[in-house]
Design a protein around this motif. Structure first.
Motif, mmCIF file in Angstrom:
data_model
loop_
_atom_site.group_PDB
_atom_site.id
_atom_site.type_symbol
_atom_site.label_atom_id
_atom_site.label_comp_id
_atom_site.label_asym_id
_atom_site.label_seq_id
_atom_site.Cartn_x
_atom_site.Cartn_y
_atom_site.Cartn_z
ATOM 1 N N ALA A 13 -21.551 15.005 -11.239
ATOM 2 C CA ALA A 13 -20.141 14.982 -10.875
ATOM 3 C C ALA A 13 -19.315 14.103 -11.800
ATOM 4 O O ALA A 13 -19.745 13.040 -12.219
ATOM 5 C CB ALA A 13 -20.001 14.476 -9.445
ATOM 6 N N ALA A 14 -18.119 14.573 -12.120
ATOM 7 C CA ALA A 14 -17.114 13.714 -12.727
ATOM 8 C C ALA A 14 -16.369 13.049 -11.578
ATOM 9 O O ALA A 14 -15.958 13.715 -10.628
ATOM 10 C CB ALA A 14 -16.159 14.536 -13.579
ATOM 11 N N THR A 15 -16.230 11.745 -11.610
ATOM 12 C CA THR A 15 -15.605 11.043 -10.499
ATOM 13 C C THR A 15 -14.464 10.169 -10.980
ATOM 14 O O THR A 15 -14.432 9.711 -12.120
ATOM 15 C CB THR A 15 -16.623 10.154 -9.755
ATOM 16 N N GLU A 16 -13.536 9.925 -10.072
ATOM 17 C CA GLU A 16 -12.424 9.037 -10.355
ATOM 18 C C GLU A 16 -12.246 8.094 -9.176
ATOM 19 O O GLU A 16 -12.225 8.526 -8.022
ATOM 20 C CB GLU A 16 -11.136 9.818 -10.595
ATOM 21 N N MET A 17 -12.149 6.818 -9.455
ATOM 22 C CA MET A 17 -11.920 5.814 -8.425
ATOM 23 C C MET A 17 -10.656 5.037 -8.767
ATOM 24 O O MET A 17 -10.477 4.599 -9.898
ATOM 25 C CB MET A 17 -13.098 4.841 -8.337
ATOM 26 N N LYS A 18 -9.800 4.880 -7.762
ATOM 27 C CA LYS A 18 -8.572 4.116 -7.955
ATOM 28 C C LYS A 18 -8.471 3.031 -6.884
ATOM 29 O O LYS A 18 -8.725 3.292 -5.714
ATOM 30 C CB LYS A 18 -7.338 5.021 -7.857
ATOM 31 N N ILE A 19 -8.103 1.826 -7.283
ATOM 32 C CA ILE A 19 -7.904 0.731 -6.349
ATOM 33 C C ILE A 19 -6.535 0.134 -6.605
ATOM 34 O O ILE A 19 -6.256 -0.358 -7.701
ATOM 35 C CB ILE A 19 -8.979 -0.370 -6.524
ATOM 36 N N ASP A 20 -5.675 0.189 -5.591
ATOM 37 C CA ASP A 20 -4.331 -0.378 -5.764
ATOM 38 C C ASP A 20 -4.083 -1.598 -4.878
ATOM 39 O O ASP A 20 -3.010 -2.184 -4.911
ATOM 40 C CB ASP A 20 -3.248 0.678 -5.518
ATOM 41 N N PHE A 21 -5.075 -2.001 -4.063
ATOM 42 C CA PHE A 21 -5.054 -3.216 -3.241
ATOM 43 C C PHE A 21 -4.012 -3.189 -2.116
ATOM 44 O O PHE A 21 -3.833 -4.188 -1.423
ATOM 45 C CB PHE A 21 -4.825 -4.461 -4.113
ATOM 46 N N SER A 22 -3.349 -2.064 -1.910
ATOM 47 C CA SER A 22 -2.235 -2.017 -0.958
ATOM 48 C C SER A 22 -2.675 -2.241 0.486
ATOM 49 O O SER A 22 -1.867 -2.678 1.309
ATOM 50 C CB SER A 22 -1.503 -0.675 -1.074
ATOM 51 N N THR A 23 -3.939 -1.947 0.813
ATOM 52 C CA THR A 23 -4.406 -2.127 2.188
ATOM 53 C C THR A 23 -5.204 -3.418 2.375
ATOM 54 O O THR A 23 -5.735 -3.673 3.453
ATOM 55 C CB THR A 23 -5.282 -0.940 2.618
ATOM 56 N N GLU A 24 -5.302 -4.222 1.326
ATOM 57 C CA GLU A 24 -6.057 -5.471 1.406
ATOM 58 C C GLU A 24 -5.228 -6.561 2.083
ATOM 59 O O GLU A 24 -4.001 -6.504 2.127
ATOM 60 C CB GLU A 24 -6.453 -5.924 -0.002
ATOM 61 N N LYS A 25 -5.904 -7.582 2.595
ATOM 62 C CA LYS A 25 -5.254 -8.672 3.311
ATOM 63 C C LYS A 25 -4.842 -9.772 2.340
ATOM 64 O O LYS A 25 -5.675 -10.353 1.640
ATOM 65 C CB LYS A 25 -6.192 -9.247 4.369
ATOM 66 N N VAL A 26 -3.556 -10.052 2.306
ATOM 67 C CA VAL A 26 -3.026 -11.087 1.420
ATOM 68 C C VAL A 26 -3.612 -12.446 1.801
ATOM 69 O O VAL A 26 -3.664 -12.811 2.972
ATOM 70 C CB VAL A 26 -1.491 -11.124 1.481
ATOM 71 N N GLY A 27 -4.079 -13.183 0.793
ATOM 72 C CA GLY A 27 -4.672 -14.490 1.010
ATOM 73 C C GLY A 27 -6.181 -14.478 1.141
ATOM 74 O O GLY A 27 -6.819 -15.527 1.058
ATOM 75 N N ALA A 28 -6.774 -13.303 1.321
ATOM 76 C CA ALA A 28 -8.223 -13.189 1.483
ATOM 77 C C ALA A 28 -8.868 -12.749 0.174
ATOM 78 O O ALA A 28 -8.200 -12.261 -0.744
ATOM 79 C CB ALA A 28 -8.554 -12.185 2.576
ATOM 80 N N GLU A 29 -10.188 -12.910 0.095
ATOM 81 C CA GLU A 29 -10.912 -12.352 -1.036
ATOM 82 C C GLU A 29 -10.831 -10.829 -0.969
ATOM 83 O O GLU A 29 -10.739 -10.248 0.113
ATOM 84 C CB GLU A 29 -12.389 -12.787 -1.015
ATOM 85 N N PRO A 30 -10.885 -10.160 -2.120
ATOM 86 C CA PRO A 30 -10.818 -8.688 -2.102
ATOM 87 C C PRO A 30 -12.042 -8.088 -1.416
ATOM 88 O O PRO A 30 -13.143 -8.645 -1.497
ATOM 89 C CB PRO A 30 -10.788 -8.327 -3.588
ATOM 90 N N THR A 31 -11.846 -6.961 -0.749
ATOM 91 C CA THR A 31 -12.973 -6.242 -0.155
ATOM 92 C C THR A 31 -13.516 -5.188 -1.108
ATOM 93 O O THR A 31 -14.643 -4.736 -0.956
ATOM 94 C CB THR A 31 -12.553 -5.560 1.154
#
Length: 243
Positions: free
Chosen positions: A26-44
């Motif tokens: 498979a050709a795959t594409e992953m995008k992370i824009d951090f919009s649903t992450e919790k401000v002030g916390a480590e990234p998930t």
């Protein structure tokens, strides 16, 4: 499943898109824009292995930030043993043995990319502060023993460099000068890997080309240096289709 089949999943701000052709990986594409992450916390969506990484806000935009203003040499992040075990399983001790050797360089590893070999990696970055450095890099070819390659831009130096790390020692593979990268502005950094060939783009312009001694294979992530305070956004990995 034929080439018309398409699936998408959205988990913690990570969108995965895969097209599955017959008789091919498979050709795959992953995008992370951090919009649903919790401000002030480590990234998930990333495993923060070295340095201080947290979700922050740039105006109304949610971003990943490396906070180097309180940087101290040879300090991996809290819980590094558990994080290394999550990334590499039984081989986590190899990673731990070398992590302090490059603790000068903050590193956060993408959770959902286990073995990048060919394709493109890119993100946007913005240098906020740092007197020693304002570095932003794409880490790739990251091995269980801590060796990796890095395509790095720097807002204080206006250069683009391909580095390698082997057994805790850093050396420059290729150095390109005169790459304007002013602080407090958003920039685009993109790496293209085709077999042994790598290309580095800054703000859409091809600056760096190099042929490696062997093909790439390993984890990927975002990288910085020393006292850098840098924002990252729109992290994207597109893996090439293999026959």
């Amino acid at each position: 499943m034929n080439s018309a089949n398409l699936f998408r999943s959205l988990i913690c701000g990570v969108t995965l898109v895969a097209i599955l052709p017959a008789a091919a990986a498979a050709a795959t594409e992953m995008k992370i824009d951090f919009s649903t992450e919790k401000v002030g916390a480590e990234p998930t969506s990333f495993v923060a292995t070295v340095g201080n990484w947290a979700i922050a806000k740039d105006g109304d935009n949610v971003v990943l930030a490396v906070e180097g203003s309180t940087w101290s040499r040879n300090q991996p992040t809290a819980g590094i043993a558990d994080k290394a075990r999550a990334l590499y399983g039984e081989r986590y001790a190899e990673f731990l043995d070398n992590v302090k050797s490059y603790a000068y360089y903050p590193l956060a590893v993408a959770k959902d990319v286990e073995d990048f070999r060919e394709g493109e990696i890119s993100f946007r970055f913005k240098g906020i502060s740092g007197r020693i450095d304002q570095g932003a890099g794409i880490a790739f070819n990251l091995k269980p023993n801590g060796d990796y390659l890095i395509l790095r831009a720097n807002c204080l130096e206006d250069n683009l460099v391909l580095f390698k790390y082997e057994r805790g020692n850093r050396s420059a593979v290729k150095w390109i000068r005169n790459t304007p990268t002013p602080s407090k502005q958003w920039h685009d950094l993109r790496l293209v890997v085709q077999g042994k060939n790598v290309k580095g783009y800054l703000d859409g312009k091809l600056y760096l080309e190099h042929t490696l001694s062997e093909p790439v294979s390993g984890r990927v992530g975002v990288w910085s240096k020393a006292d850098s305070v840098v924002y990252f956004d729109d992290f994207r990995v597109e893996t090439a289709k293999t026959q």
